[in-house]
Design a protein around this motif. Structure first.
Motif, PDB file in Angstrom:
ATOM      1  N   LEU A  12       0.859  -1.188   0.000  1.00 35.42           N
ATOM      2  CA  LEU A  12       0.000   0.000   0.000  1.00 35.42           C
ATOM      3  C   LEU A  12       0.893   1.235   0.000  1.00 35.42           C
ATOM      4  N   LEU A  13       0.635   2.152  -0.914  1.00 38.88           N
ATOM      5  CA  LEU A  13       1.431   3.371  -0.998  1.00 38.88           C
ATOM      6  C   LEU A  13       1.424   4.112   0.335  1.00 38.88           C
ATOM      7  N   GLU A  14       0.282   4.165   0.981  1.00 32.59           N
ATOM      8  CA  GLU A  14       0.160   4.878   2.249  1.00 32.59           C
ATOM      9  C   GLU A  14       1.112   4.315   3.302  1.00 32.59           C
ATOM     10  N   ASP A  15       1.282   2.989   3.339  1.00 30.16           N
ATOM     11  CA  ASP A  15       2.191   2.373   4.309  1.00 30.16           C
ATOM     12  C   ASP A  15       3.639   2.724   3.996  1.00 30.16           C
ATOM     13  N   VAL A  16       3.989   2.727   2.717  1.00 31.23           N
ATOM     14  CA  VAL A  16       5.351   3.080   2.317  1.00 31.23           C
ATOM     15  C   VAL A  16       5.630   4.544   2.667  1.00 31.23           C
ATOM     16  N   GLN A  17       4.651   5.416   2.470  1.00 31.98           N
ATOM     17  CA  GLN A  17       4.834   6.836   2.783  1.00 31.98           C
ATOM     18  C   GLN A  17       4.907   7.084   4.287  1.00 31.98           C
ATOM     19  N   GLU A  18       4.118   6.365   5.060  1.00 33.62           N
ATOM     20  CA  GLU A  18       4.089   6.576   6.507  1.00 33.62           C
ATOM     21  C   GLU A  18       5.242   5.891   7.230  1.00 33.62           C
ATOM     22  N   ASN A  19       5.809   4.842   6.638  1.00 36.89           N
ATOM     23  CA  ASN A  19       6.891   4.081   7.260  1.00 36.89           C
ATOM     24  C   ASN A  19       8.051   3.887   6.292  1.00 36.89           C
ATOM     25  N   PRO A  20       8.640   4.979   5.804  1.00 36.52           N
ATOM     26  CA  PRO A  20       9.667   4.851   4.766  1.00 36.52           C
ATOM     27  C   PRO A  20      10.883   4.040   5.190  1.00 36.52           C
ATOM     28  N   ALA A  21      11.273   4.104   6.442  1.00 34.33           N
ATOM     29  CA  ALA A  21      12.460   3.363   6.902  1.00 34.33           C
ATOM     30  C   ALA A  21      12.261   1.857   6.773  1.00 34.33           C
ATOM     31  N   ARG A  22      11.032   1.387   6.894  1.00 33.79           N
ATOM     32  CA  ARG A  22      10.726  -0.035   6.794  1.00 33.79           C
ATOM     33  C   ARG A  22      11.017  -0.577   5.388  1.00 33.79           C
ATOM     34  N   TYR A  23      10.965   0.290   4.386  1.00 33.12           N
ATOM     35  CA  TYR A  23      11.082  -0.143   2.994  1.00 33.12           C
ATOM     36  C   TYR A  23      12.403   0.252   2.323  1.00 33.12           C
ATOM     37  N   VAL A  24      13.323   0.843   3.078  1.00 31.07           N
ATOM     38  CA  VAL A  24      14.566   1.345   2.481  1.00 31.07           C
ATOM     39  C   VAL A  24      15.333   0.258   1.738  1.00 31.07           C
ATOM     40  N   LYS A  25      15.569  -0.875   2.350  1.00 32.81           N
ATOM     41  CA  LYS A  25      16.356  -1.941   1.711  1.00 32.81           C
ATOM     42  C   LYS A  25      15.687  -2.441   0.430  1.00 32.81           C
ATOM     43  N   CYS A  26      14.382  -2.659   0.483  1.00 26.44           N
ATOM     44  CA  CYS A  26      13.655  -3.129  -0.705  1.00 26.44           C
ATOM     45  C   CYS A  26      13.700  -2.089  -1.821  1.00 26.44           C
ATOM     46  N   LEU A  27      13.523  -0.823  -1.478  1.00 26.20           N
ATOM     47  CA  LEU A  27      13.563   0.231  -2.488  1.00 26.20           C
ATOM     48  C   LEU A  27      14.972   0.405  -3.054  1.00 26.20           C
ATOM     49  N   GLU A  28      15.997   0.223  -2.207  1.00 24.77           N
ATOM     50  CA  GLU A  28      17.378   0.294  -2.703  1.00 24.77           C
ATOM     51  C   GLU A  28      17.624  -0.782  -3.754  1.00 24.77           C
ATOM     52  N   ARG A  29      17.149  -1.992  -3.473  1.00 27.95           N
ATOM     53  CA  ARG A  29      17.322  -3.074  -4.452  1.00 27.95           C
ATOM     54  C   ARG A  29      16.574  -2.770  -5.739  1.00 27.95           C
ATOM     55  N   ALA A  30      15.328  -2.277  -5.618  1.00 25.52           N
ATOM     56  CA  ALA A  30      14.523  -1.968  -6.800  1.00 25.52           C
ATOM     57  C   ALA A  30      15.119  -0.809  -7.592  1.00 25.52           C
ATOM     58  N   LYS A  31      15.736   0.154  -6.908  1.00 23.79           N
ATOM     59  CA  LYS A  31      16.357   1.289  -7.600  1.00 23.79           C
ATOM     60  C   LYS A  31      17.510   0.815  -8.481  1.00 23.79           C
ATOM     61  N   ILE A  32      18.204  -0.230  -8.053  1.00 23.22           N
ATOM     62  CA  ILE A  32      19.314  -0.792  -8.834  1.00 23.22           C
ATOM     63  C   ILE A  32      18.792  -1.703  -9.938  1.00 23.22           C
ATOM     64  N   ASP A  33      17.890  -2.594  -9.602  1.00 22.00           N
ATOM     65  CA  ASP A  33      17.352  -3.557 -10.576  1.00 22.00           C
ATOM     66  C   ASP A  33      15.890  -3.825 -10.270  1.00 22.00           C
ATOM     67  N   PRO A  34      14.978  -3.364 -11.046  1.00 18.12           N
ATOM     68  CA  PRO A  34      15.076  -2.937 -12.448  1.00 18.12           C
ATOM     69  C   PRO A  34      15.308  -1.441 -12.639  1.00 18.12           C
ATOM     70  N   GLY A  35      15.353  -0.660 -11.543  1.00 20.67           N
ATOM     71  CA  GLY A  35      15.561   0.775 -11.662  1.00 20.67           C
ATOM     72  C   GLY A  35      14.314   1.604 -11.451  1.00 20.67           C
ATOM     73  N   PHE A  36      13.211   0.959 -11.073  1.00 19.56           N
ATOM     74  CA  PHE A  36      11.944   1.668 -10.893  1.00 19.56           C
ATOM     75  C   PHE A  36      11.002   0.792 -10.069  1.00 19.56           C
ATOM     76  N   ALA A  37       9.905   1.396  -9.614  1.00 20.23           N
ATOM     77  CA  ALA A  37       8.803   0.671  -8.977  1.00 20.23           C
ATOM     78  C   ALA A  37       7.632   0.723  -9.958  1.00 20.23           C
ATOM     79  N   LEU A  38       6.553   0.030  -9.642  1.00 25.92           N
ATOM     80  CA  LEU A  38       5.385   0.000 -10.515  1.00 25.92           C
ATOM     81  C   LEU A  38       4.145   0.472  -9.765  1.00 25.92           C
ATOM     82  N   CYS A  39       3.303   1.223 -10.444  1.00 26.20           N
ATOM     83  CA  CYS A  39       2.017   1.640  -9.905  1.00 26.20           C
ATOM     84  C   CYS A  39       0.974   0.631 -10.364  1.00 26.20           C
ATOM     85  N   MET A  40       0.199   0.122  -9.453  1.00 23.32           N
ATOM     86  CA  MET A  40      -0.795  -0.895  -9.767  1.00 23.32           C
ATOM     87  C   MET A  40      -2.205  -0.293  -9.827  1.00 23.32           C
ATOM     88  N   CYS A  41      -2.324   0.940 -10.298  1.00 30.85           N
ATOM     89  CA  CYS A  41      -3.614   1.635 -10.289  1.00 30.85           C
ATOM     90  C   CYS A  41      -4.601   1.106 -11.324  1.00 30.85           C
TER      91      CYS A  41
END
Length: 83
Positions: A12-41
């Motif tokens: 949930l975007l709201e959870d990522v925005q409210e708890n950014p530290a919880r997702y740092v490692k996952c976002l770091e990996r995604a920033k490297i490969d594939p280089g982006f996140a996806l919106c599931m709207c």
């Protein structure tokens, strides 16, 4: 509620925005490969890419340049474009 996908998970975007530290490692990996996140709207059959940006020690998500109007109107990444 907007859902986003990165590093093999969907969140949930709201959870990522409210708890950014919880997702740092996952976002770091995604920033490297594939280089982006996806919106599931569900505005399109293929999810739209989101930019992963670093601000200090945290990572944040932003709409892909020029894609704001392609998101569903109910999506947090939707931006109306006037011409």
């Amino acid at each position: 509620m907007s859902q986003i996908s990165f590093d093999g998970g969907t969140f949930l975007l709201e959870d990522v925005q409210e708890n950014p530290a919880r997702y740092v490692k996952c976002l770091e990996r995604a920033k490297i490969d594939p280089g982006f996140a996806l919106c599931m709207c569900s505005a399109h059959a293929t999810p739209l890419q989101l930019v992963i940006r670093r601000y200090g020690s945290l990572l944040h998500l932003a709409g892909w340049p020029g894609d704001g109007s392609r998101h569903a109107r109910s999506c947090d990444f939707y931006k109306c474009v006037f011409r």
